[in-house]
Motif scaffolding. Structure first.
Motif, PDB file in Angstrom:
ATOM      1  N   TYR A 180       0.842  -1.208   0.000  1.00 24.70           N
ATOM      2  CA  TYR A 180       0.000   0.000   0.000  1.00 24.70           C
ATOM      3  C   TYR A 180       0.875   1.256   0.000  1.00 24.70           C
ATOM      4  O   TYR A 180       0.877   2.033   0.968  1.00 24.70           O
ATOM      5  CB  TYR A 180      -0.923  -0.003   1.221  1.00 24.70           C
ATOM      6  CG  TYR A 180      -1.772  -1.239   1.345  1.00 24.70           C
ATOM      7  CD1 TYR A 180      -2.922  -1.400   0.574  1.00 24.70           C
ATOM      8  CD2 TYR A 180      -1.423  -2.253   2.243  1.00 24.70           C
ATOM      9  CE1 TYR A 180      -3.712  -2.535   0.691  1.00 24.70           C
ATOM     10  CE2 TYR A 180      -2.202  -3.393   2.359  1.00 24.70           C
ATOM     11  CZ  TYR A 180      -3.337  -3.531   1.588  1.00 24.70           C
ATOM     12  OH  TYR A 180      -4.119  -4.667   1.693  1.00 24.70           O
ATOM     13  N   HIS A 183      -1.239   4.665   0.346  1.00 21.22           N
ATOM     14  CA  HIS A 183      -1.778   4.861   1.690  1.00 21.22           C
ATOM     15  C   HIS A 183      -0.653   5.203   2.681  1.00 21.22           C
ATOM     16  O   HIS A 183      -0.815   6.060   3.553  1.00 21.22           O
ATOM     17  CB  HIS A 183      -2.512   3.605   2.156  1.00 21.22           C
ATOM     18  CG  HIS A 183      -3.796   3.353   1.432  1.00 21.22           C
ATOM     19  ND1 HIS A 183      -3.834   2.751   0.202  1.00 21.22           N
ATOM     20  CD2 HIS A 183      -5.087   3.631   1.769  1.00 21.22           C
ATOM     21  CE1 HIS A 183      -5.100   2.657  -0.194  1.00 21.22           C
ATOM     22  NE2 HIS A 183      -5.872   3.176   0.730  1.00 21.22           N
ATOM     23  N   HIS A 223      -7.779   0.228   8.440  1.00 25.39           N
ATOM     24  CA  HIS A 223      -8.334   0.476   7.106  1.00 25.39           C
ATOM     25  C   HIS A 223      -7.693  -0.467   6.082  1.00 25.39           C
ATOM     26  O   HIS A 223      -8.405  -1.036   5.233  1.00 25.39           O
ATOM     27  CB  HIS A 223      -8.091   1.931   6.722  1.00 25.39           C
ATOM     28  CG  HIS A 223      -8.537   2.276   5.335  1.00 25.39           C
ATOM     29  ND1 HIS A 223      -9.863   2.361   4.976  1.00 25.39           N
ATOM     30  CD2 HIS A 223      -7.817   2.547   4.204  1.00 25.39           C
ATOM     31  CE1 HIS A 223      -9.953   2.677   3.694  1.00 25.39           C
ATOM     32  NE2 HIS A 223      -8.729   2.792   3.215  1.00 25.39           N
ATOM     33  N   LEU A 224      -6.400  -0.638   6.156  1.00 25.68           N
ATOM     34  CA  LEU A 224      -5.720  -1.548   5.217  1.00 25.68           C
ATOM     35  C   LEU A 224      -6.143  -2.994   5.453  1.00 25.68           C
ATOM     36  O   LEU A 224      -6.279  -3.769   4.500  1.00 25.68           O
ATOM     37  CB  LEU A 224      -4.197  -1.405   5.373  1.00 25.68           C
ATOM     38  CG  LEU A 224      -3.624  -0.016   5.057  1.00 25.68           C
ATOM     39  CD1 LEU A 224      -2.120  -0.008   5.216  1.00 25.68           C
ATOM     40  CD2 LEU A 224      -4.020   0.435   3.658  1.00 25.68           C
ATOM     41  N   ARG A 225      -6.346  -3.355   6.709  1.00 20.98           N
ATOM     42  CA  ARG A 225      -6.836  -4.702   7.017  1.00 20.98           C
ATOM     43  C   ARG A 225      -8.207  -4.925   6.379  1.00 20.98           C
ATOM     44  O   ARG A 225      -8.479  -5.988   5.813  1.00 20.98           O
ATOM     45  CB  ARG A 225      -6.927  -4.890   8.534  1.00 20.98           C
ATOM     46  CG  ARG A 225      -5.590  -4.918   9.245  1.00 20.98           C
ATOM     47  CD  ARG A 225      -5.022  -6.316   9.254  1.00 20.98           C
ATOM     48  NE  ARG A 225      -3.920  -6.415  10.189  1.00 20.98           N
ATOM     49  CZ  ARG A 225      -2.647  -6.465   9.860  1.00 20.98           C
ATOM     50  NH1 ARG A 225      -2.300  -6.396   8.575  1.00 20.98           N
ATOM     51  NH2 ARG A 225      -1.711  -6.590  10.776  1.00 20.98           N
ATOM     52  N   SER A 226      -9.089  -3.931   6.484  1.00 20.51           N
ATOM     53  CA  SER A 226     -10.419  -4.070   5.921  1.00 20.51           C
ATOM     54  C   SER A 226     -10.379  -4.140   4.395  1.00 20.51           C
ATOM     55  O   SER A 226     -11.148  -4.885   3.780  1.00 20.51           O
ATOM     56  CB  SER A 226     -11.313  -2.918   6.378  1.00 20.51           C
ATOM     57  OG  SER A 226     -10.854  -1.679   5.857  1.00 20.51           O
ATOM     58  N   LYS A 227      -9.478  -3.388   3.780  1.00 24.99           N
ATOM     59  CA  LYS A 227      -9.316  -3.468   2.325  1.00 24.99           C
ATOM     60  C   LYS A 227      -8.846  -4.864   1.910  1.00 24.99           C
ATOM     61  O   LYS A 227      -9.344  -5.422   0.937  1.00 24.99           O
ATOM     62  CB  LYS A 227      -8.294  -2.423   1.839  1.00 24.99           C
ATOM     63  CG  LYS A 227      -8.803  -1.007   1.777  1.00 24.99           C
ATOM     64  CD  LYS A 227      -7.732  -0.047   1.357  1.00 24.99           C
ATOM     65  CE  LYS A 227      -7.188  -0.339  -0.026  1.00 24.99           C
ATOM     66  NZ  LYS A 227      -8.203  -0.068  -1.066  1.00 24.99           N
ATOM     67  N   ARG A 228      -7.903  -5.411   2.648  1.00 27.36           N
ATOM     68  CA  ARG A 228      -7.406  -6.746   2.334  1.00 27.36           C
ATOM     69  C   ARG A 228      -8.514  -7.793   2.483  1.00 27.36           C
ATOM     70  O   ARG A 228      -8.682  -8.660   1.635  1.00 27.36           O
ATOM     71  CB  ARG A 228      -6.236  -7.097   3.238  1.00 27.36           C
ATOM     72  CG  ARG A 228      -5.604  -8.450   2.972  1.00 27.36           C
ATOM     73  CD  ARG A 228      -4.773  -8.896   4.153  1.00 27.36           C
ATOM     74  NE  ARG A 228      -5.590  -9.059   5.352  1.00 27.36           N
ATOM     75  CZ  ARG A 228      -5.105  -9.297   6.555  1.00 27.36           C
ATOM     76  NH1 ARG A 228      -3.804  -9.379   6.723  1.00 27.36           N
ATOM     77  NH2 ARG A 228      -5.912  -9.431   7.593  1.00 27.36           N
ATOM     78  N   ALA A 230     -11.705  -7.301   2.324  1.00 25.90           N
ATOM     79  CA  ALA A 230     -12.745  -7.104   1.313  1.00 25.90           C
ATOM     80  C   ALA A 230     -12.322  -7.669  -0.040  1.00 25.90           C
ATOM     81  O   ALA A 230     -13.166  -8.103  -0.812  1.00 25.90           O
ATOM     82  CB  ALA A 230     -13.069  -5.625   1.187  1.00 25.90           C
TER      83      ALA A 230
END
Length: 230
Positions: A180, A183, A223-228, A230
């Protein structure tokens, strides 16, 4: 909100990691300031040792040594409590003791080596520059730049799992930077701006800046965890 208001943290609004960090701060700003002051007090002896050069050297060494030893546990507690605030939990005094018991020992083994490496590289860079060893100076500065970039994720990763070793924290931070980069660049820019404001303002580092950095980094990691996921 009053310091003892237990009405809860508002987590229903999602505005992105940067705005979420400031929303978490605003929801319990008094508690965040108290947390930041507690962290800053552990570093105060070291600052006194640097400023009062006419004091006996052994007194200054004792003061600096205390702050050096307290840096990792204090930072571990700071990130652990910030993580709980990001979960929507109101910070209370008893949580400080819980966090200290949970992260004090792991922080000495897992965070302290990273801080020590940064300090050692800074010393080498200053010495090499004064000795005109340009290659060594360049390598030390490159190492400092790498550590500065990965430090954006150390604390938040540590708060997730204090048992992670310094090597794992460094490796996972590098992985996040590689996955990322945009980000991470945004996080670095906002963190640098907050740090600059803290340095030039009166009392910024004592009152709020370390907590702001921890909030920004924790929300960005989530936020990066949630993107991963998803």
């Amino acid at each position: 909100m009053p310091f003892l208001d237990d009405s809860g943290v508002r987590t229903e609004e999602k505005r992105g990691p940067i705005w979420d960090a400031f929303a978490t701060l605003a929801d319990q700003v008094e508690r965040m300031i108290a947390l930041n002051i507690g962290w800053a007090l552990q570093q105060a002896p070291g600052a006194v040792a640097l400023m009062l050069t006419d004091w006996p050297i052994w007194v200054r060494l004792l003061l600096a040594g205390y702050s050096a030893l307290a840096l990792a546990p204090a930072t571990g507690v700071l990130y652990a409590l910030v993580a709980r605030a990001c979960d929507g939990e109101m910070l209370r005094w008893e949580l400080v003791g819980e966090a200290l018991r949970a992260v004090a020992k792991p922080s000495l083994f897992n965070l302290m080596p990273l801080f020590a490496a940064a300090g050692a590289l800074l010393f080498v860079a200053v010495w090499a520059a004064s000795a005109r060893w340009m290659l060594l100076d360049a390598l030390a500065q490159l190492g400092l730049l790498l550590l500065a970039a990965t430090s954006l994720y150390w604390g938040a990763l540590f708060a997730e799992r204090p048992q992670r070793s310094a090597f794992v924290l460094l490796r996972r931070s590098l992985s996040l930077i590689g996955q990322y980069p945009l980000h991470t660049s945004l996080l670095a820019a906002v963190s640098a701006f907050a740090l600059l404001l803290g340095i030039v303002s009166i009392g910024g580092m004592v009152l709020i800046v370390p907590v702001v950095l921890a909030l920004l980094q924790t929300h960005m990691l989530r936020h990066l965890r949630s993107k991963r996921d998803a």
